[in-house]
Scaffold this motif. Structure first.
Motif, PDB file in Angstrom:
ATOM      1  N   TYR A   1       0.807  -1.217   0.000  1.00  0.00           N
ATOM      2  CA  TYR A   1       0.000   0.000   0.000  1.00  0.00           C
ATOM      3  C   TYR A   1       0.842   1.270   0.000  1.00  0.00           C
ATOM      4  O   TYR A   1       0.475   2.260  -0.618  1.00  0.00           O
ATOM      5  N   GLU A   2       1.948   1.252   0.696  1.00  0.00           N
ATOM      6  CA  GLU A   2       2.777   2.448   0.793  1.00  0.00           C
ATOM      7  C   GLU A   2       3.735   2.624  -0.382  1.00  0.00           C
ATOM      8  O   GLU A   2       4.112   3.746  -0.697  1.00  0.00           O
ATOM      9  N   CYS A   3       4.128   1.535  -1.016  1.00  0.00           N
ATOM     10  CA  CYS A   3       5.208   1.612  -1.997  1.00  0.00           C
ATOM     11  C   CYS A   3       4.841   1.237  -3.426  1.00  0.00           C
ATOM     12  O   CYS A   3       5.595   1.543  -4.346  1.00  0.00           O
ATOM     13  N   SER A   4       3.743   0.564  -3.633  1.00  0.00           N
ATOM     14  CA  SER A   4       3.407   0.166  -5.000  1.00  0.00           C
ATOM     15  C   SER A   4       3.058   1.386  -5.849  1.00  0.00           C
ATOM     16  O   SER A   4       2.216   2.199  -5.465  1.00  0.00           O
ATOM     17  N   PRO A   5       3.665   1.504  -7.032  1.00  0.00           N
ATOM     18  CA  PRO A   5       3.337   2.631  -7.908  1.00  0.00           C
ATOM     19  C   PRO A   5       2.012   2.429  -8.658  1.00  0.00           C
ATOM     20  O   PRO A   5       1.552   3.331  -9.342  1.00  0.00           O
ATOM     21  N   ASN A   6       1.396   1.263  -8.485  1.00  0.00           N
ATOM     22  CA  ASN A   6       0.189   0.937  -9.242  1.00  0.00           C
ATOM     23  C   ASN A   6      -1.082   0.925  -8.414  1.00  0.00           C
ATOM     24  O   ASN A   6      -2.110   0.419  -8.839  1.00  0.00           O
ATOM     25  N   ILE A   7      -1.061   1.501  -7.233  1.00  0.00           N
ATOM     26  CA  ILE A   7      -2.189   1.425  -6.306  1.00  0.00           C
ATOM     27  C   ILE A   7      -3.241   2.520  -6.533  1.00  0.00           C
ATOM     28  O   ILE A   7      -4.357   2.444  -6.032  1.00  0.00           O
TER      29      ILE A   7
ATOM     30  N   TRP B   1      -7.281   2.448  -6.708  1.00  0.00           N
ATOM     31  CA  TRP B   1      -8.063   1.992  -5.555  1.00  0.00           C
ATOM     32  C   TRP B   1      -8.063   2.995  -4.410  1.00  0.00           C
ATOM     33  O   TRP B   1      -8.549   2.698  -3.324  1.00  0.00           O
ATOM     34  N   ILE B   2      -7.547   4.198  -4.620  1.00  0.00           N
ATOM     35  CA  ILE B   2      -7.537   5.217  -3.571  1.00  0.00           C
ATOM     36  C   ILE B   2      -8.913   5.869  -3.475  1.00  0.00           C
ATOM     37  O   ILE B   2      -9.482   6.279  -4.483  1.00  0.00           O
TER      38      ILE B   2
ATOM     39  N   GLU C   1      -7.204   9.234   3.267  1.00  0.00           N
ATOM     40  CA  GLU C   1      -7.504   8.389   2.108  1.00  0.00           C
ATOM     41  C   GLU C   1      -7.125   6.965   2.457  1.00  0.00           C
ATOM     42  O   GLU C   1      -6.329   6.716   3.356  1.00  0.00           O
ATOM     43  N   ARG C   2      -7.740   6.055   1.747  1.00  0.00           N
ATOM     44  CA  ARG C   2      -7.426   4.651   1.932  1.00  0.00           C
ATOM     45  C   ARG C   2      -7.611   3.926   0.626  1.00  0.00           C
ATOM     46  O   ARG C   2      -8.067   4.504  -0.359  1.00  0.00           O
ATOM     47  N   PHE C   3      -7.298   2.685   0.622  1.00  0.00           N
ATOM     48  CA  PHE C   3      -7.408   1.867  -0.580  1.00  0.00           C
ATOM     49  C   PHE C   3      -8.588   0.933  -0.395  1.00  0.00           C
ATOM     50  O   PHE C   3      -8.752   0.326   0.659  1.00  0.00           O
ATOM     51  N   PHE C   4      -9.409   0.832  -1.399  1.00  0.00           N
ATOM     52  CA  PHE C   4     -10.614   0.026  -1.287  1.00  0.00           C
ATOM     53  C   PHE C   4     -10.801  -0.826  -2.532  1.00  0.00           C
ATOM     54  O   PHE C   4     -10.678  -0.337  -3.644  1.00  0.00           O
ATOM     55  N   GLY C   5     -11.100  -2.099  -2.335  1.00  0.00           N
ATOM     56  CA  GLY C   5     -11.394  -2.993  -3.442  1.00  0.00           C
ATOM     57  C   GLY C   5     -10.167  -3.481  -4.191  1.00  0.00           C
ATOM     58  O   GLY C   5     -10.284  -3.947  -5.323  1.00  0.00           O
ATOM     59  N   VAL C   6      -8.990  -3.403  -3.564  1.00  0.00           N
ATOM     60  CA  VAL C   6      -7.775  -3.884  -4.224  1.00  0.00           C
ATOM     61  C   VAL C   6      -7.871  -5.402  -4.357  1.00  0.00           C
ATOM     62  O   VAL C   6      -8.156  -6.096  -3.385  1.00  0.00           O
ATOM     63  N   PRO C   7      -7.638  -5.922  -5.548  1.00  0.00           N
ATOM     64  CA  PRO C   7      -7.725  -7.375  -5.744  1.00  0.00           C
ATOM     65  C   PRO C   7      -6.679  -8.117  -4.907  1.00  0.00           C
ATOM     66  O   PRO C   7      -5.552  -7.655  -4.755  1.00  0.00           O
ATOM     67  N   LEU C   8      -7.079  -9.242  -4.369  1.00  0.00           N
ATOM     68  CA  LEU C   8      -6.186 -10.111  -3.620  1.00  0.00           C
ATOM     69  C   LEU C   8      -6.460 -11.540  -4.054  1.00  0.00           C
ATOM     70  O   LEU C   8      -7.612 -11.991  -4.013  1.00  0.00           O
ATOM     71  N   CYS C   9      -5.431 -12.227  -4.471  1.00  0.00           N
ATOM     72  CA  CYS C   9      -5.593 -13.616  -4.895  1.00  0.00           C
ATOM     73  C   CYS C   9      -6.062 -14.462  -3.710  1.00  0.00           C
ATOM     74  O   CYS C   9      -5.605 -14.265  -2.583  1.00  0.00           O
ATOM     75  N   GLN C  10      -6.957 -15.393  -3.983  1.00  0.00           N
ATOM     76  CA  GLN C  10      -7.456 -16.271  -2.927  1.00  0.00           C
ATOM     77  C   GLN C  10      -6.313 -17.026  -2.261  1.00  0.00           C
ATOM     78  O   GLN C  10      -6.302 -17.200  -1.046  1.00  0.00           O
TER      79      GLN C  10
ATOM     80  N   GLU D   1     -11.861  -9.997   4.003  1.00  0.00           N
ATOM     81  CA  GLU D   1     -12.898  -8.974   3.810  1.00  0.00           C
ATOM     82  C   GLU D   1     -12.979  -8.004   4.977  1.00  0.00           C
ATOM     83  O   GLU D   1     -13.285  -6.838   4.794  1.00  0.00           O
ATOM     84  N   LYS D   2     -12.703  -8.453   6.178  1.00  0.00           N
ATOM     85  CA  LYS D   2     -12.869  -7.614   7.359  1.00  0.00           C
ATOM     86  C   LYS D   2     -11.594  -6.882   7.779  1.00  0.00           C
ATOM     87  O   LYS D   2     -11.659  -5.770   8.264  1.00  0.00           O
ATOM     88  N   VAL D   3     -10.434  -7.514   7.642  1.00  0.00           N
ATOM     89  CA  VAL D   3      -9.205  -6.895   8.085  1.00  0.00           C
ATOM     90  C   VAL D   3      -8.548  -6.102   6.972  1.00  0.00           C
ATOM     91  O   VAL D   3      -8.137  -4.964   7.164  1.00  0.00           O
ATOM     92  N   ILE D   4      -8.500  -6.655   5.808  1.00  0.00           N
ATOM     93  CA  ILE D   4      -7.757  -6.048   4.717  1.00  0.00           C
ATOM     94  C   ILE D   4      -8.623  -5.142   3.862  1.00  0.00           C
ATOM     95  O   ILE D   4      -8.255  -4.022   3.552  1.00  0.00           O
ATOM     96  N   ALA D   5      -9.775  -5.616   3.493  1.00  0.00           N
ATOM     97  CA  ALA D   5     -10.554  -4.920   2.457  1.00  0.00           C
ATOM     98  C   ALA D   5     -11.540  -3.881   2.996  1.00  0.00           C
ATOM     99  O   ALA D   5     -11.922  -2.996   2.275  1.00  0.00           O
ATOM    100  N   ASP D   6     -11.969  -4.023   4.212  1.00  0.00           N
ATOM    101  CA  ASP D   6     -13.043  -3.152   4.678  1.00  0.00           C
ATOM    102  C   ASP D   6     -12.599  -1.733   4.908  1.00  0.00           C
ATOM    103  O   ASP D   6     -11.600  -1.393   5.385  1.00  0.00           O
TER     104      ASP D   6
END
Length: 141
Positions: A53-59, A62-63, A73-82, A136-141
């Protein structure tokens, strides 16, 4: 600073940011809000998440703007592989937390986040039950 290495040559992430990420000290958020220390394997996943979240130039896509005490600001809906979600949850199942929603349920004061009143520290596997719910609750919410 091994967890931030994937973005080393592709971002403007500062040494201070990566150092704070590895110490889990960004945003005055206490990842070890329960008395028992977080396991090293679980910690690695949270550090990698912070580095992303802090270093990726491609984020950027999702801000989203938010009005929270710790950030604007935060990131929302960033894809995460299962498979990544499963590995993360597996690494943390025996670690402890006092709430199932890290984005909304903590009580904040000048020292950072604290467990809500009348909450109880329990293992991740008892709080979240599944990797999907955890992500869904810790990372994505």
């Amino acid at each position: 600073m091994l967890q931030c290495t994937p973005w080393k040559n592709f971002s403007c992430c500062t040494h201070e940011t990566t150092s704070d990420a590895h110490k889990l000290k960004l945003y005055n958020f206490n990842f070890e809000h329960c008395p028992k220390k977080m396991s090293e394997e679980c910690r690695k996943h949270f550090v990698r998440d912070l580095c992303f979240y802090e270093c990726s130039p491609n984020i950027g896509p999702w801000i989203v703007k938010v009005n929270m005490k710790i950030r604007r600001e935060r990131f929302f809906g960033v894809p995460l592989c299962q498979s990544d979600c499963d590995a993360w949850f597996s690494a943390c199942v025996d670690d402890y937390t006092c709430t199932d929603n890290w984005a909304r349920n903590f009580v904040w004061n000048s020292t950072g986040n604290q467990c809500p009143p009348n909450s109880q520290c329990m293992k991740f596997k008892d709080v979240f039950k599944t990797a999907k719910n955890f992500c869904e609750k810790v990372i994505a919410d």
